[in-house]
Scaffold this active site. Structure first.
Site, PDB file in Angstrom:
ATOM      1  N   LYS A  75      38.675  26.366  33.852  1.00  0.00           N
ATOM      2  CA  LYS A  75      38.113  26.951  35.063  1.00  0.00           C
ATOM      3  C   LYS A  75      36.752  27.557  34.749  1.00  0.00           C
ATOM      4  O   LYS A  75      36.546  28.094  33.655  1.00  0.00           O
ATOM      5  CB  LYS A  75      39.033  28.053  35.615  1.00  0.00           C
ATOM      6  CG  LYS A  75      38.448  28.825  36.796  1.00  0.00           C
ATOM      7  CD  LYS A  75      39.311  30.005  37.226  1.00  0.00           C
ATOM      8  CE  LYS A  75      38.631  30.794  38.339  1.00  0.00           C
ATOM      9  NZ  LYS A  75      39.438  31.941  38.788  1.00  0.00           N
ATOM     10  N   GLU A 130      38.079  43.688  45.511  1.00  0.00           N
ATOM     11  CA  GLU A 130      38.818  43.465  44.264  1.00  0.00           C
ATOM     12  C   GLU A 130      38.757  44.650  43.314  1.00  0.00           C
ATOM     13  O   GLU A 130      37.690  44.995  42.789  1.00  0.00           O
ATOM     14  CB  GLU A 130      38.291  42.219  43.550  1.00  0.00           C
ATOM     15  CG  GLU A 130      39.102  41.854  42.321  1.00  0.00           C
ATOM     16  CD  GLU A 130      38.803  40.461  41.802  1.00  0.00           C
ATOM     17  OE1 GLU A 130      39.462  40.037  40.837  1.00  0.00           O
ATOM     18  OE2 GLU A 130      37.902  39.790  42.360  1.00  0.00           O
ATOM     19  N   GLU A 174      44.441  28.361  39.871  1.00  0.00           N
ATOM     20  CA  GLU A 174      43.243  29.182  39.649  1.00  0.00           C
ATOM     21  C   GLU A 174      43.622  30.653  39.552  1.00  0.00           C
ATOM     22  O   GLU A 174      43.135  31.390  38.681  1.00  0.00           O
ATOM     23  CB  GLU A 174      42.255  28.946  40.793  1.00  0.00           C
ATOM     24  CG  GLU A 174      40.992  29.766  40.690  1.00  0.00           C
ATOM     25  CD  GLU A 174      40.098  29.626  41.913  1.00  0.00           C
ATOM     26  OE1 GLU A 174      39.218  30.485  42.095  1.00  0.00           O
ATOM     27  OE2 GLU A 174      40.289  28.664  42.695  1.00  0.00           O
ATOM     28  N   GLU A 313      32.900  27.603  50.566  1.00  0.00           N
ATOM     29  CA  GLU A 313      33.547  28.869  50.212  1.00  0.00           C
ATOM     30  C   GLU A 313      32.517  29.946  49.902  1.00  0.00           C
ATOM     31  O   GLU A 313      32.646  31.090  50.348  1.00  0.00           O
ATOM     32  CB  GLU A 313      34.471  28.681  49.016  1.00  0.00           C
ATOM     33  CG  GLU A 313      35.167  29.971  48.582  1.00  0.00           C
ATOM     34  CD  GLU A 313      36.158  29.770  47.456  1.00  0.00           C
ATOM     35  OE1 GLU A 313      36.261  30.674  46.602  1.00  0.00           O
ATOM     36  OE2 GLU A 313      36.838  28.726  47.436  1.00  0.00           O
TER      37      GLU A 313
END
Length: 331
Positions: A75, A130, A174, A313
């Protein structure tokens, strides 16, 4: 000053100038007042420069997928920026107030990150969803996010997107990379660690995210490495903003991203004298300097990613700041 804390921001790259701590002793702010003065969107003209151009970003995604296909990466998170220039100075207090009103649950911040050579004060401002890590006594909490879908505003369509996100092998994979790495790092410091078996879906005004809330109890809260800042430094950068494996992903980011991230995807927060504190990942953010606003957004690239979808995105993630500036239709 009662209960002083050290607050500041750390950039994405430790070795870069923007990787330095920008500290100040402050009191944690109350929610901003209802700021009704005209914001920069009131009669303001803007120019918009994407960095890189969308086609070049999509090409970088394709190159990252080649690395993943060769087994060099699992990733990597690739970011892009928009540089906005207004014909009048941007008023940060009003921008911050609109971000807080739009999403009171977010980790909102405004930090002076002025650097030598800046023509005016530079402020890192944003509303991150986050939590990198918080500490209260011996209790630590981290809430990694990875795997996202745009929020539509249509209730039926959003239900479909949430269900698709919960069942997406790509997004779940992910997310698993990020949650596993955060749990592994915190496990070095904790005697007890609770990691949910499956992520939940949380929402912001513009996005849906897969979310895992990880909690633990520190083995030795008196250890300086177990302060909120020490834990944040041990965790940063998580796979949510870097990739897997970490060193290879950081190398790919350096090769594939034409612009330095600055403070985007770093961390922002505070630590008290007792070691308690709270640090958020610096996403949904912008650097504001006089008439310019530089905002960034990234997408996690894994096997099965599609360049057009990753471009879309990042565009959806820009909406948090663009809405606050009155420019949601720009991308």
């Amino acid at each position: 000053m009662p209960e002083p804390v050290v607050a500041g921001a750390v950039g994405f790259r430790r070795g870069a100038e923007s990787g330095l701590m920008v500290p100040s002793v402050v009191r944690r702010a109350d929610a901003p007042a209802d700021v009704r003065a005209p914001g920069p969107e009131s009669g303001t003209s803007w120019s918009v420069t994407p960095r890189p151009e969308p086609a070049r970003y999509a090409d970088s995604v394709r190159r990252a997928l080649e690395l993943i296909g060769r087994g060099e990466l699992s990733k990597v998170v690739l970011a892009r920026s928009l540089e906005l220039t207004a014909d009048a100075p941007v008023w940060v207090p009003a921008l911050l107030a609109r971000l807080v009103r739009a999403d009171p649950a977010a980790y909102a911040f405004a930090v002076d990150v002025t650097a030598p050579g800046d023509p005016a004060p530079r402020t890192l401002v944003g509303a991150s969803p986050e939590l990198l890590v918080s500490r209260r006594g011996a209790t630590v909490v981290a809430n990694p996010l990875a795997g996202s879908a745009p929020r539509s505003g249509d209730e039926a369509l959003d239900r479909e997107r949430i269900a698709r996100l919960r069942g997406s092998a790509k997004d779940l994979g992910e997310h698993a990379h990020t949650a596993a790495q955060v749990a592994e790092v915190l496990g070095r410091f904790c005697v007890d660690l609770e990691v949910p078996a499956r992520p939940e879906v949380i929402g912001t005004p513009t996005m849906w995210h897969l979310s895992t809330r990880i909690t633990g109890r520190l083995a030795d809260p008196a250890d300086a490495a177990c302060s909120a800042l020490g834990l944040a430094e041990a965790l940063h950068p998580t796979p949510a903003v870097g990739g897997v494996p970490g060193p290879a992903a950081l190398g790919a980011i350096a090769d594939l991203e034409p612009e330095d991230r600055g403070y985007y995807a770093g961390m922002v927060g505070w630590t008290g004298l007792d070691g308690d504190g709270e640090w958020a990942v610096t996403i949904r953010s912008a650097e504001v300097c006089d008439r310019t606003v530089r905002l960034s957004a990234g997408a996690g690239i894994v096997a099965g990613s599609e360049p057009a979808a990753e471009l879309a995105e990042t565009g959806a993630k820009f909406r948090t700041l663009l809405r606050a500036l009155g420019l949601e239709g720009v991308v």
